[in-house]
Design an enzyme around this catalytic site. Structure first.
Site, PDB file in Angstrom:
ATOM      1  N   TYR A   1      -5.794  13.035   4.071  1.00  0.00           N
ATOM      2  CA  TYR A   1      -5.952  11.659   3.910  1.00  0.00           C
ATOM      3  C   TYR A   1      -7.199  11.155   4.440  1.00  0.00           C
ATOM      4  O   TYR A   1      -8.031  10.288   3.929  1.00  0.00           O
ATOM      5  CB  TYR A   1      -4.489  11.061   4.480  1.00  0.00           C
TER       6      TYR A   1
ATOM      7  N   LYS B   1     -10.498   9.134   2.602  1.00  0.00           N
ATOM      8  CA  LYS B   1     -11.161   7.976   2.691  1.00  0.00           C
ATOM      9  C   LYS B   1     -12.392   7.854   3.448  1.00  0.00           C
ATOM     10  O   LYS B   1     -13.071   6.741   2.979  1.00  0.00           O
ATOM     11  CB  LYS B   1     -10.134   7.206   3.672  1.00  0.00           C
TER      12      LYS B   1
HETATM   13  N1  LIG Z   1       0.788   1.828   4.793  1.00  0.00           N
HETATM   14  C1  LIG Z   1      -0.176   1.558   5.616  1.00  0.00           C
HETATM   15  O1  LIG Z   1      -0.098   1.719   6.828  1.00  0.00           O
HETATM   16  C2  LIG Z   1      -1.619   1.922   5.127  1.00  0.00           C
HETATM   17  C3  LIG Z   1      -2.693   2.099   6.242  1.00  0.00           C
HETATM   18  C4  LIG Z   1      -4.036   2.089   5.690  1.00  0.00           C
HETATM   19  C5  LIG Z   1      -4.264   1.863   4.557  1.00  0.00           C
HETATM   20  N2  LIG Z   1      -3.430   1.921   3.605  1.00  0.00           N
HETATM   21  C6  LIG Z   1      -3.770   2.133   2.072  1.00  0.00           C
HETATM   22  O2  LIG Z   1      -3.300   1.146   1.377  1.00  0.00           O
HETATM   23  C7  LIG Z   1      -3.012   1.385   0.018  1.00  0.00           C
HETATM   24  C8  LIG Z   1      -1.880   0.947  -0.436  1.00  0.00           C
HETATM   25  O3  LIG Z   1      -0.714   1.715   0.248  1.00  0.00           O
HETATM   26  P1  LIG Z   1       0.662   1.404   0.463  1.00  0.00           P
HETATM   27  O4  LIG Z   1       0.843   1.123   2.024  1.00  0.00           O
HETATM   28  O5  LIG Z   1       1.208  -0.061  -0.233  1.00  0.00           O
HETATM   29  O6  LIG Z   1       1.643   2.575  -0.125  1.00  0.00           O
HETATM   30  P2  LIG Z   1       2.763   2.651  -1.041  1.00  0.00           P
HETATM   31  O7  LIG Z   1       3.792   1.722  -0.932  1.00  0.00           O
HETATM   32  O8  LIG Z   1       3.088   4.161  -1.262  1.00  0.00           O
HETATM   33  O9  LIG Z   1       1.942   2.264  -2.647  1.00  0.00           O
HETATM   34  C9  LIG Z   1       0.950   3.219  -3.146  1.00  0.00           C
HETATM   35  C10 LIG Z   1       0.652   2.479  -4.602  1.00  0.00           C
HETATM   36  O10 LIG Z   1      -0.376   3.538  -5.258  1.00  0.00           O
HETATM   37  C11 LIG Z   1       0.204   3.727  -6.413  1.00  0.00           C
HETATM   38  N3  LIG Z   1      -0.348   4.936  -6.928  1.00  0.00           N
HETATM   39  C12 LIG Z   1      -0.531   6.369  -6.396  1.00  0.00           C
HETATM   40  N4  LIG Z   1      -1.197   7.042  -7.231  1.00  0.00           N
HETATM   41  C13 LIG Z   1      -1.442   6.489  -8.350  1.00  0.00           C
HETATM   42  C14 LIG Z   1      -1.897   6.680  -9.776  1.00  0.00           C
HETATM   43  N5  LIG Z   1      -2.436   7.849  -9.939  1.00  0.00           N
HETATM   44  N6  LIG Z   1      -2.221   5.485 -10.558  1.00  0.00           N
HETATM   45  C15 LIG Z   1      -1.930   4.462 -10.320  1.00  0.00           C
HETATM   46  N7  LIG Z   1      -1.261   3.931  -9.288  1.00  0.00           N
HETATM   47  C16 LIG Z   1      -1.200   4.968  -8.152  1.00  0.00           C
HETATM   48  C17 LIG Z   1       1.600   3.908  -6.258  1.00  0.00           C
HETATM   49  O11 LIG Z   1       2.334   3.902  -7.676  1.00  0.00           O
HETATM   50  P3  LIG Z   1       3.758   4.870  -7.792  1.00  0.00           P
HETATM   51  O12 LIG Z   1       4.505   4.043  -7.014  1.00  0.00           O
HETATM   52  O13 LIG Z   1       3.662   5.027  -9.055  1.00  0.00           O
HETATM   53  O14 LIG Z   1       3.438   6.025  -6.997  1.00  0.00           O
HETATM   54  C18 LIG Z   1       1.812   2.661  -5.389  1.00  0.00           C
HETATM   55  O15 LIG Z   1       1.878   1.602  -5.952  1.00  0.00           O
HETATM   56  C19 LIG Z   1      -3.248   2.981  -0.302  1.00  0.00           C
HETATM   57  O16 LIG Z   1      -4.574   3.002  -0.464  1.00  0.00           O
HETATM   58  C20 LIG Z   1      -3.005   3.229   1.126  1.00  0.00           C
HETATM   59  O17 LIG Z   1      -4.155   4.656   1.620  1.00  0.00           O
HETATM   60  C21 LIG Z   1      -2.173   2.157   3.869  1.00  0.00           C
END
Ligand SMILES: NC(=O)c1ccc[n+]([C@@H]2O[C@H](COP(=O)([O-])OP(=O)(O)OC[C@H]3O[C@@H](n4cnc5c(N)ncnc54)[C@H](OP(=O)(O)O)[C@@H]3O)[C@@H](O)[C@H]2O)c1
Length: 247
Positions: A164, A168
């Protein structure tokens, strides 16, 4: 009024949905919710409609060349422009046991993580920049993490999350190179860390909500002309303003 068209990848839930919702509250922005499963996107569109917010929706799997091509064709036919791209879609295999160490990490997992978090961002960004160049206007926001700062590589994170975090790091590098190539234009690309959020990825122990994490994305998606190019920002809520993170 011609509205600015905003595409948010992976925006049917989590941070992507929160960003879509906050952008949809702005009168001059037309939000396009995208999801790899169209039905998920339609449900999200309905949730926004229940709040009196309007958004369009289309299927988009960022790892699929075919899906990206179909999406671009639809976007051109329907709007013939794009002004904002939020590269939010991402995967995180951190809870898999081998992700506790770079000594044991599984290469297939690493490759799949890079495919979504880096290559797919390059693919959709390459595809949309020409549409931004038509109006010399664009705001591109890449969702990264402070865990990808090279300064943080000696930190005692557990699990160490090599797939991961390295993906990034790649996303940050991609942001910097695109910024170099877009220098002197009004297409601004920046990366940011949303903080640890309560989403399916972040889990329920996280201190921030997705709505809080979305604020910095909205700030970067609506930067004024002459705003930051090629920056890496911390979550504004945590620091009370736009603070640059070390790459
Ligand atoms: N949560 C945290 O604490 C955190 C911290 C730092 C950064 N982030 C970043 O924030 C972003 C969103 O994360 P989140 O926390 O909202 O996670 P999440 O709820 O797991 O959402 C991830 C999203 O990405 C989509 N996705 C994954 N693969 C895809 C693909 N091939 N094509 C289109 N969509 C795809 C998923 O769709 P599906 O439902 O179809 O899988 C979902 O809508 C990510 O880039 C993550 O790395 C999160």
């Amino acid at each position: 009024m011609t509205k600015k068209v905003a595409v948010i990848t992976g925006s049917h839930k989590g941070l992507g949905y929160a960003i879509a919702r906050q952008l949809a509250q702005k009168e001059d922005i037309q939000v396009i919710i995208t999801s790899r499963n169209l039905q998920d996107g339609i449900s999200a569109q309905q949730r926004l409609a229940n709040e009196g917010l309007q958004a369009d929706v289309h299927a988009l799997d960022v790892t699929s060349e075919t899906s990206v091509k179909e999406f671009i064709t639809w976007l051109q036919e329907s709007y013939n422009r794009v002004d904002i791209l939020v590269n939010n879609a991402g995967v995180n295999p951190t809870m898999q046991p081998q992700e506790s160490s770079l000594l044991t990490v599984d290469m297939d997992t690493m490759l799949a993580t890079f495919n979504t978090n880096v290559l797919a961002v390059a693919r959709i960004t390459q595809a949309l920049i020409p549409l931004m160049q038509v109006n010399n206007y664009g705001r591109i926001v890449n969702v990264s993490t402070e865990m990808a700062s090279l300064n943080s590589m000696g930190s005692d994170y557990y699990p160490l999350a090599p797939s991961y975090r390295l993906s990034k790091v790649g996303l940050n590098g991609l942001t910097a190179i695109f910024a170099k190539e877009l220098q002197g234009t009004n297409i601004l690309i920046n990366a940011y860390s949303p903080g640890w959020m309560k989403t399916d990825m972040g889990g329920s122990d996280a201190p921030f909500t997705a709505d809080e994490g979305a604020e910095t994305a909205v700030y970067l998606a609506t930067l004024p002309d002459g705003g930051s190019q090629g920056g890496f920002f911390a979550e504004m809520r945590k620091f009370g303003g736009a603070i640059a993170l070390p790459w």
